[in-house]
Design an enzyme around this catalytic site. Structure first.
Site, short mmCIF file in Angstrom:
data_model
loop_
_atom_site.label_atom_id
_atom_site.label_comp_id
_atom_site.label_asym_id
_atom_site.label_seq_id
_atom_site.Cartn_x
_atom_site.Cartn_y
_atom_site.Cartn_z
N ASN A 178 0.87 -1.19 0.00
CA ASN A 178 0.00 0.00 0.00
C ASN A 178 0.91 1.24 0.00
O ASN A 178 1.46 1.61 1.03
CB ASN A 178 -0.89 -0.05 1.25
CG ASN A 178 -1.84 1.13 1.32
OD1 ASN A 178 -1.79 2.04 0.49
ND2 ASN A 178 -2.72 1.13 2.31
N LYS A 234 3.20 0.81 3.18
CA LYS A 234 2.90 -0.24 4.16
C LYS A 234 2.94 -1.57 3.43
O LYS A 234 2.52 -1.63 2.27
CB LYS A 234 1.50 -0.05 4.74
CG LYS A 234 1.39 1.10 5.71
CD LYS A 234 0.00 1.11 6.35
CE LYS A 234 -0.50 2.52 6.47
NZ LYS A 234 -1.92 2.71 6.50
N ARG A 254 -2.59 -2.02 -3.46
CA ARG A 254 -3.78 -1.18 -3.29
C ARG A 254 -3.67 0.00 -4.24
O ARG A 254 -2.66 0.71 -4.23
CB ARG A 254 -3.86 -0.68 -1.85
CG ARG A 254 -5.01 0.26 -1.67
CD ARG A 254 -4.95 0.98 -0.35
NE ARG A 254 -6.08 1.89 -0.25
CZ ARG A 254 -6.03 3.04 0.36
NH1 ARG A 254 -4.92 3.44 0.94
NH2 ARG A 254 -7.10 3.80 0.41
N HIS A 271 -13.14 3.02 -0.09
CA HIS A 271 -13.15 1.97 0.95
C HIS A 271 -13.79 0.67 0.45
O HIS A 271 -14.26 -0.15 1.24
CB HIS A 271 -13.95 2.40 2.20
CG HIS A 271 -13.32 3.47 3.02
ND1 HIS A 271 -14.05 4.46 3.64
CD2 HIS A 271 -12.03 3.72 3.33
CE1 HIS A 271 -13.25 5.26 4.30
NE2 HIS A 271 -12.01 4.85 4.12
N LEU A 317 -16.01 3.22 9.77
CA LEU A 317 -15.84 4.47 10.52
C LEU A 317 -14.42 4.54 11.08
O LEU A 317 -14.13 3.99 12.13
CB LEU A 317 -16.88 4.54 11.66
CG LEU A 317 -18.34 4.22 11.29
CD1 LEU A 317 -19.23 4.27 12.52
CD2 LEU A 317 -18.85 5.16 10.21
N GLY A 339 -11.01 8.31 7.95
CA GLY A 339 -11.90 8.50 6.81
C GLY A 339 -13.09 7.60 7.08
O GLY A 339 -12.92 6.51 7.65
N ARG A 390 -12.11 15.83 7.64
CA ARG A 390 -12.83 16.22 6.41
C ARG A 390 -14.25 16.65 6.74
O ARG A 390 -14.90 16.05 7.59
CB ARG A 390 -12.90 15.04 5.42
CG ARG A 390 -11.54 14.63 4.93
CD ARG A 390 -11.64 13.42 4.02
NE ARG A 390 -10.52 12.53 4.27
CZ ARG A 390 -10.50 11.23 3.96
NH1 ARG A 390 -11.53 10.68 3.37
NH2 ARG A 390 -9.45 10.51 4.23
N GLU A 395 -15.02 -0.36 15.08
CA GLU A 395 -14.64 -1.59 15.79
C GLU A 395 -14.47 -1.38 17.29
O GLU A 395 -14.69 -2.30 18.08
CB GLU A 395 -13.29 -2.11 15.24
CG GLU A 395 -13.38 -2.64 13.84
CD GLU A 395 -12.00 -2.84 13.19
OE1 GLU A 395 -11.01 -3.05 13.91
OE2 GLU A 395 -11.93 -2.77 11.95
N ASN A 396 -14.04 -0.16 17.66
CA ASN A 396 -13.63 0.05 19.07
C ASN A 396 -14.54 0.93 19.91
O ASN A 396 -14.59 0.77 21.12
CB ASN A 396 -12.23 0.68 19.08
CG ASN A 396 -11.19 -0.24 18.49
OD1 ASN A 396 -10.95 -1.31 19.01
ND2 ASN A 396 -10.61 0.17 17.38
N GLU A 402 -8.27 -5.16 5.02
CA GLU A 402 -8.13 -4.83 3.61
C GLU A 402 -6.96 -5.59 2.99
O GLU A 402 -7.01 -5.99 1.83
CB GLU A 402 -7.95 -3.32 3.45
CG GLU A 402 -9.28 -2.59 3.69
CD GLU A 402 -9.11 -1.13 4.09
OE1 GLU A 402 -8.63 -0.88 5.21
OE2 GLU A 402 -9.46 -0.25 3.29
P1 ADP Z 1 -7.71 5.21 9.02
O1 ADP Z 1 -7.31 3.81 8.56
O2 ADP Z 1 -8.83 5.82 8.24
O3 ADP Z 1 -6.56 6.14 9.25
P2 ADP Z 1 -8.58 3.87 11.44
O4 ADP Z 1 -9.55 2.89 10.87
O5 ADP Z 1 -7.30 3.35 11.97
O6 ADP Z 1 -8.34 5.06 10.45
O7 ADP Z 1 -9.34 4.66 12.60
C1 ADP Z 1 -8.73 5.66 13.33
C2 ADP Z 1 -9.75 6.28 14.27
O8 ADP Z 1 -10.24 5.25 15.15
C3 ADP Z 1 -9.17 7.37 15.14
O9 ADP Z 1 -10.01 8.51 15.14
C4 ADP Z 1 -9.17 6.74 16.51
O10 ADP Z 1 -9.37 7.66 17.52
C5 ADP Z 1 -10.36 5.81 16.44
N1 ADP Z 1 -10.26 4.81 17.51
C6 ADP Z 1 -9.36 3.83 17.64
N2 ADP Z 1 -9.56 3.15 18.80
C7 ADP Z 1 -10.61 3.77 19.42
C8 ADP Z 1 -11.30 3.56 20.67
N3 ADP Z 1 -10.94 2.60 21.50
N4 ADP Z 1 -12.32 4.37 20.95
C9 ADP Z 1 -12.68 5.36 20.10
N5 ADP Z 1 -12.08 5.60 18.94
C10 ADP Z 1 -11.06 4.82 18.61
#
Ligand code: ADP
Length: 402
Positions: free
Chosen positions: A7, A14, A91, A180, A209, A212, A241, A334-335, A384
């Site tokens: 990527n 990466k 990618r 995505h 979420l 991006g 954004r 996810e989190n 991905e």
């Molecule tokens: P990208 O790949 O688009 O850069 P990610 O999918 O890694 O982004 O997501 C990053 C976002 O996920 C960040 O805003 C981060 O704060 C949020 N995030 C990660 N872990 C948590 C958590 N435990 N609680 C809330 N938000 C989280």
């Protein structure tokens, strides 16, 4: 059988080597600051060994050279020989209307990729540089391009044509492309496995979420609508954004701030969204902490985000004519269990009933709805890299049978 996944960003790269028998990475890493001072390669093995190399990395070719060297290093490598890499999956951000699926790269594909540069001038050139560097270093290994846009090529014109004179679509290619796609495709396939139902029979809403963010309406495994548009700026309010705005706001800001086209583009991409509203951070963890401490603008940013997601779920349920499952994925999806809870509140009318206890999970593949809920809510960590590797393997095996 091993697949290398690459990527390439403008100044970063990466990579992962995935063992396709176990579907797990055996090595991964990141090259940062390509073409800048202080370049660094961080290479790690899943077995635990880690190596950090700081050296001049003037180009993507040098970066790939270093990565390949690290992969076969007797001390910290993962492979005996580069011939163990069956194929490389890249990618590529934008495939325009030329690519509705992943492809094995040949001269004709390379020419078509170059034609797509106009649509993604920041993203596609480094992607192409990565492919060229791999072709140079591994001339007999097949290279496959996997596009962020390809999954959404199944949308119908009523979803992708904007209310502009039709010639703007014909002459400039202005339409909704969506992004995505690799993630939406992966989680929708996993959802079918989790629900133990054929993907062809499912109506899904996938919420990616992260920094991006985008949402997709998926019927029978095909994207029928998505929230990002001509560029990844559209749709939900994101980390930095703006997301969708009244288009007149853009010209109004340009006049008030005397912004050039480039300045307004940079402003909308990097200074807006949750960062702009909260004034705290673009990182949802920081914003959640600030909101808990009583920062009302941080709370407002969270409220806007939840409202935006809810709005898309409602509108895509209407477009799909019902929904079997809502999927949450990527960093926030996810989190951030509290965010999921807020989004799913008052959605009983769609058959959504979140089990608050089950929903406390982080980063696991799990159904977090109550047993009798008509519409399931699923948390599915995206992957991905694995999706790119699976496409790469399928295409190159097909090609070798021809
Ligand atoms: P990208 O790949 O688009 O850069 P990610 O999918 O890694 O982004 O997501 C990053 C976002 O996920 C960040 O805003 C981060 O704060 C949020 N995030 C990660 N872990 C948590 C958590 N435990 N609680 C809330 N938000 C989280």
């Amino acid at each position: 059988m091993k697949i290398l996944v690459i990527n390439c960003g403008s100044s970063s790269l990466k990579y992962q080597v995935i063992d396709m028998d176990t579907k797990n990475p055996i090595a991964k890493g990141l090259v940062e600051r390509i073409g800048l001072s202080g370049a660094v390669l961080t290479h790690s093995l899943t077995a635990g060994k880690k190596n950090i190399i700081k050296t001049e990395i003037p180009s993507h070719v040098t970066a790939i050279e270093l990565v390949l060297k690290a992969l076969v290093s007797p001390e910290y490598g993962a492979l005996k020989d580069l011939s163990e890499i069956y194929a490389v999956g890249h990618r590529v951000v934008h495939g325009g209307e030329k690519f509705a699926n992943s492809v094995v790269v040949d001269d004709a594909v390379m020419a078509a990729l170059k034609e797509c540069i106009e649509l993604a001038p920041l993203h596609n050139p480094p992607n192409i540089a990565g492919i060229k560097a791999c072709q140079k270093m591994m001339p007999t290994t097949p290279q496959v391009a996997v596009f962020d846009t390809a999954f959404h090529q199944t949308m119908k014109p009523e979803s992708y044509i904007y209310g502009l004179p039709y010639e703007y679509y014909e002459n400039y290619g202005i339409r909704k492309y969506g992004f995505h796609g690799t993630s939406h495709k992966y989680v929708s396939q996993r959802a079918a496995v989790l629900l133990k139902k054929p993907l062809q029979e499912l109506k899904l809403i996938s919420c990616h979420l992260g920094n991006g963010a985008s949402i997709s309406a998926i019927r029978g495994g095909r994207s029928i609508d998505t929230s990002m548009g001509f560029t990844p700026l559209d749709g939900l309010m994101m980390g930095t954004r703006s997301g969708a705005l009244d288009p007149a706001i853009v010209t109004y800001i340009m006049c008030r701030e005397r912004f050039s086209c480039e300045q307004v583009n940079d402003f909308l991409n990097s200074k807006c969204g949750a960062l702009g509203v909260s004034g705290v951070s673009s990182d949802f963890r920081d914003i959640e902490v600030a909101a808990e401490q009583g920062n009302s603008r941080a709370q407002l940013a969270l409220d806007i985000f939840a409202h935006d997601v809810k709005q898309f779920i409602g509108s895509y349920a209407a477009v799909l004519g019902g929904v079997d499952a809502v999927i949450f994925t990527a960093g926030v999806g996810e989190n951030a269990s509290h965010m999921r809870e807020v989004i799913c509140r008052n959605m009983d009318y769609l058959g959504i009933h979140l089990d608050v206890e089950k929903n406390k999970v982080r980063g696991e593949e799990v159904d977090v709805s109550k047993p009798n809920a008509r519409c399931r809510v699923l948390v599915i960590p995206t992957n991905e890299e694995l999706m790119i590797a699976l496409d790469t393997l399928e295409l190159t095996q097909k090609k070798s049978l021809q």
